[in-house]
Structures are given as C-alpha cells and as structure tokens.
Design a protein around this motif. Structure first.
Motif, mmCIF file in Angstrom:
data_model
loop_
_atom_site.group_PDB
_atom_site.id
_atom_site.type_symbol
_atom_site.label_atom_id
_atom_site.label_comp_id
_atom_site.label_asym_id
_atom_site.label_seq_id
_atom_site.Cartn_x
_atom_site.Cartn_y
_atom_site.Cartn_z
ATOM 1 N N GLY A 41 0.716 -1.039 -0.096
ATOM 2 C CA GLY A 41 -0.068 0.093 -0.043
ATOM 3 C C GLY A 41 0.924 1.261 -0.182
ATOM 4 O O GLY A 41 2.131 1.210 -0.707
ATOM 5 N N LYS A 42 0.302 2.415 0.373
ATOM 6 C CA LYS A 42 1.179 3.725 0.653
ATOM 7 C C LYS A 42 1.026 4.059 1.936
ATOM 8 O O LYS A 42 0.150 3.758 2.759
ATOM 9 C CB LYS A 42 0.098 4.638 -0.318
ATOM 10 N N ILE A 43 1.967 5.065 2.227
ATOM 11 C CA ILE A 43 1.997 5.804 3.486
ATOM 12 C C ILE A 43 2.657 7.192 3.293
ATOM 13 O O ILE A 43 3.237 7.437 2.447
ATOM 14 C CB ILE A 43 3.023 4.900 4.367
ATOM 15 N N GLN A 44 1.977 8.122 4.126
ATOM 16 C CA GLN A 44 2.398 9.323 3.897
ATOM 17 C C GLN A 44 3.642 9.910 4.698
ATOM 18 O O GLN A 44 3.597 9.277 6.035
ATOM 19 C CB GLN A 44 1.387 10.165 4.378
ATOM 20 N N ILE A 45 4.815 10.308 4.344
ATOM 21 C CA ILE A 45 5.958 10.945 4.635
ATOM 22 C C ILE A 45 5.773 12.466 4.885
ATOM 23 O O ILE A 45 5.662 13.113 4.244
ATOM 24 C CB ILE A 45 6.969 10.703 4.172
ATOM 25 N N LYS A 46 5.653 12.951 6.434
ATOM 26 C CA LYS A 46 5.556 14.453 6.599
ATOM 27 C C LYS A 46 6.830 15.426 6.786
ATOM 28 O O LYS A 46 7.672 15.031 7.320
ATOM 29 C CB LYS A 46 4.743 14.628 7.847
ATOM 30 N N PHE A 47 6.885 16.433 5.913
ATOM 31 C CA PHE A 47 8.029 17.293 5.935
ATOM 32 C C PHE A 47 7.583 18.570 6.559
ATOM 33 O O PHE A 47 6.852 19.375 5.836
ATOM 34 C CB PHE A 47 8.840 17.513 4.445
ATOM 35 N N GLU A 48 7.893 18.984 7.769
ATOM 36 C CA GLU A 48 7.915 20.160 8.127
ATOM 37 C C GLU A 48 9.179 21.108 8.089
ATOM 38 O O GLU A 48 9.979 20.844 8.788
ATOM 39 C CB GLU A 48 7.372 20.052 9.695
ATOM 40 N N LYS A 49 8.997 21.787 7.052
ATOM 41 C CA LYS A 49 10.140 22.577 6.601
ATOM 42 C C LYS A 49 11.004 23.237 7.478
ATOM 43 O O LYS A 49 12.449 23.142 7.825
ATOM 44 C CB LYS A 49 9.809 23.319 5.307
ATOM 45 N N ASP A 50 10.225 24.145 8.565
ATOM 46 C CA ASP A 50 11.144 24.844 9.471
ATOM 47 C C ASP A 50 11.480 24.136 10.584
ATOM 48 O O ASP A 50 12.590 24.619 11.510
ATOM 49 C CB ASP A 50 10.016 25.978 10.132
ATOM 50 N N GLU A 51 11.076 22.929 10.778
ATOM 51 C CA GLU A 51 11.730 22.198 11.789
ATOM 52 C C GLU A 51 12.547 20.891 11.485
ATOM 53 O O GLU A 51 12.893 20.185 12.176
ATOM 54 C CB GLU A 51 10.347 21.610 12.625
ATOM 55 N N MET A 52 12.942 20.802 10.204
ATOM 56 C CA MET A 52 13.814 19.683 9.863
ATOM 57 C C MET A 52 15.113 20.250 9.121
ATOM 58 O O MET A 52 15.087 21.450 8.529
ATOM 59 C CB MET A 52 12.999 18.848 8.844
ATOM 60 N N ASP A 53 16.128 19.236 9.104
ATOM 61 C CA ASP A 53 17.280 19.659 8.322
ATOM 62 C C ASP A 53 16.986 20.048 6.899
ATOM 63 O O ASP A 53 16.246 19.404 6.246
ATOM 64 C CB ASP A 53 18.232 18.227 8.549
ATOM 65 N N ASP A 54 17.781 21.181 6.502
ATOM 66 C CA ASP A 54 17.364 21.662 4.981
ATOM 67 C C ASP A 54 17.756 20.300 4.075
ATOM 68 O O ASP A 54 16.891 20.225 3.056
ATOM 69 C CB ASP A 54 18.192 22.848 5.009
ATOM 70 N N GLU A 86 1.127 8.492 9.659
ATOM 71 C CA GLU A 86 2.130 9.256 8.803
ATOM 72 C C GLU A 86 3.414 9.007 9.587
ATOM 73 O O GLU A 86 3.380 8.463 10.691
ATOM 74 C CB GLU A 86 1.851 10.829 8.414
ATOM 75 N N ILE A 87 4.543 9.149 8.768
ATOM 76 C CA ILE A 87 6.075 9.061 9.410
ATOM 77 C C ILE A 87 6.722 10.585 9.158
ATOM 78 O O ILE A 87 6.545 11.164 8.227
ATOM 79 C CB ILE A 87 6.934 8.045 8.348
ATOM 80 N N THR A 88 7.153 10.840 10.396
ATOM 81 C CA THR A 88 8.072 12.222 10.241
ATOM 82 C C THR A 88 9.397 11.646 10.205
ATOM 83 O O THR A 88 10.123 10.898 11.032
ATOM 84 C CB THR A 88 8.033 12.629 11.809
ATOM 85 N N PRO A 89 10.172 11.774 9.101
ATOM 86 C CA PRO A 89 11.476 11.247 8.773
ATOM 87 C C PRO A 89 12.592 11.775 9.698
ATOM 88 O O PRO A 89 12.843 12.810 9.681
ATOM 89 C CB PRO A 89 11.473 11.292 7.315
ATOM 90 N N ASP A 90 13.399 10.967 9.849
ATOM 91 C CA ASP A 90 14.940 11.080 10.375
ATOM 92 C C ASP A 90 16.091 11.190 9.463
ATOM 93 O O ASP A 90 16.849 11.663 9.536
ATOM 94 C CB ASP A 90 15.312 10.302 11.422
ATOM 95 N N SER A 91 15.690 10.235 8.593
ATOM 96 C CA SER A 91 16.407 10.192 7.227
ATOM 97 C C SER A 91 15.808 9.619 5.967
ATOM 98 O O SER A 91 14.826 8.902 6.278
ATOM 99 C CB SER A 91 17.453 9.080 7.491
ATOM 100 N N LEU A 92 16.422 10.050 4.838
ATOM 101 C CA LEU A 92 15.761 9.402 3.652
ATOM 102 C C LEU A 92 16.987 9.336 2.690
ATOM 103 O O LEU A 92 17.753 10.175 2.374
ATOM 104 C CB LEU A 92 14.729 10.572 2.972
#
Length: 434
Positions: A41-54, A86-92
């Motif tokens: 299936g599918k899963i959502q990966i969330k990127f909060e730009k101001d709170e994550m490594d550029d 959803e997943i908040t990523p530490d690495s991609l």
C-alpha cells in the motif's frame, strides 16, 4: 533492507524503516508530503520544513516520482492521512533515482493506451489495477492446482519442442533443432494421453502452448497458457464434471482470497462464483437456439462451425457458463472418440463463457485401429506419430480430458477488454518484445 517494515504494518509509536517508490509529492508551502508506495500500500511521509534539516527536506522533495527511497522515522497517528498514520522522517536515502520523463503515469491520473502499457510493463504493474489482475491470475492458478490435487491428479510437464504438431496444419511454429526441423508444441494433448496409459492414470499440466494462427483479435494470442486435464477410465461426461469443478474452484479461490484485488478493479460488489450445474446443450440444440435469435444473416446448418456472432448470441441467450456437446465428428480432431451408436456424432465438447469459448475436450479414441483411421481421414501420416500411436497397442484404457485457456479464464472472469491485459508479456503477430 531485510528489516524494513511494510507500509501496511506501520503502527503509531514505532520507529520504522520503510522502502518503496515515490508515488507522489505534495508541497503545500511550510509543510509537504511524500507518498511512498510498496507492495502492501501507501504511506504518508511528512516534512515540516522549518523544523527539519534543510538537506533532508531538499532530498525528500527533490526526488523524482517513481524513484526508490528508504525512509526511517517515527510513525504517528494522523486521521487525515490516507492510511491513518504518517511518518516523520529522520533520514531519507535515494536508493535508485528515476528518470523525470516517465513513458506512462503509474499513478493512473494520466491514461496510457494498451500498446504503451505493454511496452513498459514494469511501470504498468506499479498501478494497483494492473497489479490486481496478476494477483488474481496467480490465485486462479493456485486454486486450480489445489482442485486438481483434490481430484487425485498428478501434475506433469511435457515437451514444448516436438517433431510433429499435435493437430498439424498451418498453425505450427517451425524451428531449427540441431539441423532438424522441429516445432513449438500446439498442445500437450498427445503426451498427456500417453500418461493416462502409464501408472499415473490421471494428470494435469499448466504450461505454454504455441499457435501460429493468423487471428489478431482481442481474444487471440500466439503464446498462451493452457490448463490441461486427462484421466484414464473417464468418459466425456465425467471430464465435463471435472472441468466444471476446476472452473468453479478458480472463481471461489478469487472470491475468498482476492478481495483487495477485486476492490482495486471495482469488482467487489459484482464478482460471484458460479453456482449450480452448468447447462449442457447438444450441438444440434445450440444451432437451433442460435438460429432462433435471428442474429445471423444466414441460418446455421448441421456441420457448420459456430461463428463468433453465433457464440455471442447463444451466450446472451444462456447467460452463464455452459457446455456444447455431441459435435459432428467431421469438425472435431482425430483423437476425439465417436459415439459407439453413431459414428457421425463425436464425444467432443466445448465449455463456454457467455462471451467466448474457454474449453475444448472430449473422450479420446483409445482403440489403435480406429485411431490410425482418424489420422488418415484428416490427411495426417500415422507414421509421423509413431511414438504416440504405438503405445495404443500396449493396453490403452478409455480416457477423456480437456484443455482450458488460462488467459481466457482470467479475461472473462474480470471482464477485461483485451486478452493481452491478462498476460505479462504477450506474444502476438506484432509483438515479440519485451
């Protein structure tokens, strides 16, 4: 990545690594989402730009659709997400970058014609609907194998390179075999008959057959999958009973085990396994009913083969799977036995879906002298088939069987518009690659 978590198994509160394809990227300004797809299936990966490594944000939002990525992060509950988490990523990590110019759209938002889909089958099977067809096809084959074993049939594999054609004629694919002429086999017919004279007695095979026929229609292939059955001490009526059992088992297996695939094809509400006995019409009754529909320009007479228009008219009239029995001897193959009390009438039968023929079968001629006569009557040289005919001198029991078109079964089961949709890499008059 053996320790990866499938998207369907990701639970809130866990830290997981998921891997798959970039299905879609949605950039909403301060927040963005990458939708990752794997086989479950599918899963959502969330990127909060101001709170994550550029760099993490840039990598995640700059990757092209259909690239393969691996994402590690925390799973959180999110009711608005497609799957509720959803997943908040530490690495991609970008495992394999995809070309930005795709030959077709695996998301299905932009349609592609069948030829383009077949040219790019790997991409085509990333679509849920296409993948569903082959999940169902796999279940059909699993179910029929199980049903055959319940009939005490032994699975066999017969040669696909042969010295003579099963049925002769112009439908043979010739090949050069170490300086000799050989052919791709049209059917396992002769070999499975030899097996019923052995200690195995009751056999089945699921394998490719090859026909160099001129037809190039939505229901014809030059390489197809044949589901074959043969049993010693069976007559044609018992062979029809076995055929009905196998077809019903295929439908029942799909109904029980393929609900997600049926939903992907929007068939979950209308898919039903056949119930009750399939009607059995004689050939004479069939042509009478076709003539009565008034759909043909000319009335059929005894000895005519049934035209496609006639099959459709009869199928609409019957409205379910059915058999046509007692065909004229002259239009059935040499190995089909005639009725003992009427040599003009064969024990051959066809099993039909309302839209097309699925099965051809019958009781076989097991008497040596009669078999050789049948060869000669159809203009075939019995000596070319000596490997086959001589075994009938050594105690060949009465036997019967049939061959079922695997792709036609899937096509009619799912209402597909073209038989090529039920084949991974079709072979027809125009297509030899991929």
């Amino acid at each position: 990545m053996d320790d990866r978590t499938y998207t369907a198994d990701a639970e809130p509160g866990e830290t997981v690594t998921v891997a798959g394809w970039v299905h879609e990227i949605r950039d909403l300004g301060g927040i963005a989402f990458l939708i990752l797809r794997d086989s479950t299936g599918k899963i959502q990966i969330k990127f909060e730009k101001d709170e994550m490594d550029d760099d993490l944000v840039e990598t995640g939002l700059g990757v092209h659709r259909e690239s393969v990525v691996a994402v590690t992060g925390d799973v959180e509950e999110e009711p608005r997400a497609p799957t509720g988490v959803e997943i908040t990523p530490d690495s991609l990590d970008v495992v394999a970058e995809a070309d930005p110019e795709l030959p077709l759209d695996p998301s299905g938002k932009v349609d592609a014609d069948l030829s383009t889909r077949l040219d790019n089958r790997t991409l085509d099977l990333r679509k849920d609907e296409t993948k569903a067809i082959f999940e169902i096809r796999a279940e059909v084959l699993r179910s029929v194998r199980e049903a055959f074993r319940n009939l005490d049939a032994t699975e066999i594999n017969t040669p696909k390179i042969v010295a003579t054609g099963t049925e002769g004629g112009t439908e043979l694919f010739p090949i050069t075999y170490f300086g000799q002429e050989a052919f791709m086999n049209q059917s396992p017919q002769l070999f499975k008959q030899l097996m019923v004279g052995s200690g195995l007695e009751r056999v089945f095979e699921i394998g490719p057959i090859f026909r160099a026929e001129e037809h190039n229609t939505p229901r014809h292939l030059n390489e197809a999958t044949s589901i074959d059955f043969e049993s010693a001490f069976y007559d044609h009526t018992e062979a029809m009973d076995a055929c009905e059992t196998i077809v019903k088992a295929a439908y029942e297996g799909v109904a029980e085990n393929c609900q997600d695939a049926l939903e992907a094809l929007d068939l979950q509400d209308e898919f039903e396994a056949p119930e009750g006995d399939f009607p059995r019409l004689t050939y004479e009754e069939a042509i009478e009913r076709i003539n009565a529909t008034g759909e043909l320009d000319e009335q059929l007479v005894w000895g005519d083969d049934l035209p496609t228009e006639g099959e459709h008219a009869l199928g609409q009239d019957v409205g379910e799977h059915y058999f046509i029995t007692d065909w004229p001897s002259e239009i059935k193959p040499f190995y089909i036995k005639d009725h003992d009390d009427d040599e003009q009438l064969s024990t051959g039968f066809d099993m039909m879906h309302p839209t097309m023929e699925l099965v051809s079968g019958g009781q076989r001629e097991h008497r040596y002298d009669h078999l050789v006569e049948g060869f000669e009557q159809q203009g075939l040289d019995p000596e070319q088939f000596d490997y086959y005919t001589k075994m009938f001198k050594y105690g060949m029991p009465p036997h019967a069987g049939w061959g079922l078109g695997g792709e036609r079964l899937v096509m009619t089961m799912l209402g597909l518009g073209n038989i090529r949709e039920a084949v991974l890499f079709p072979r027809d008059r125009q297509r030899l690659s991929p």
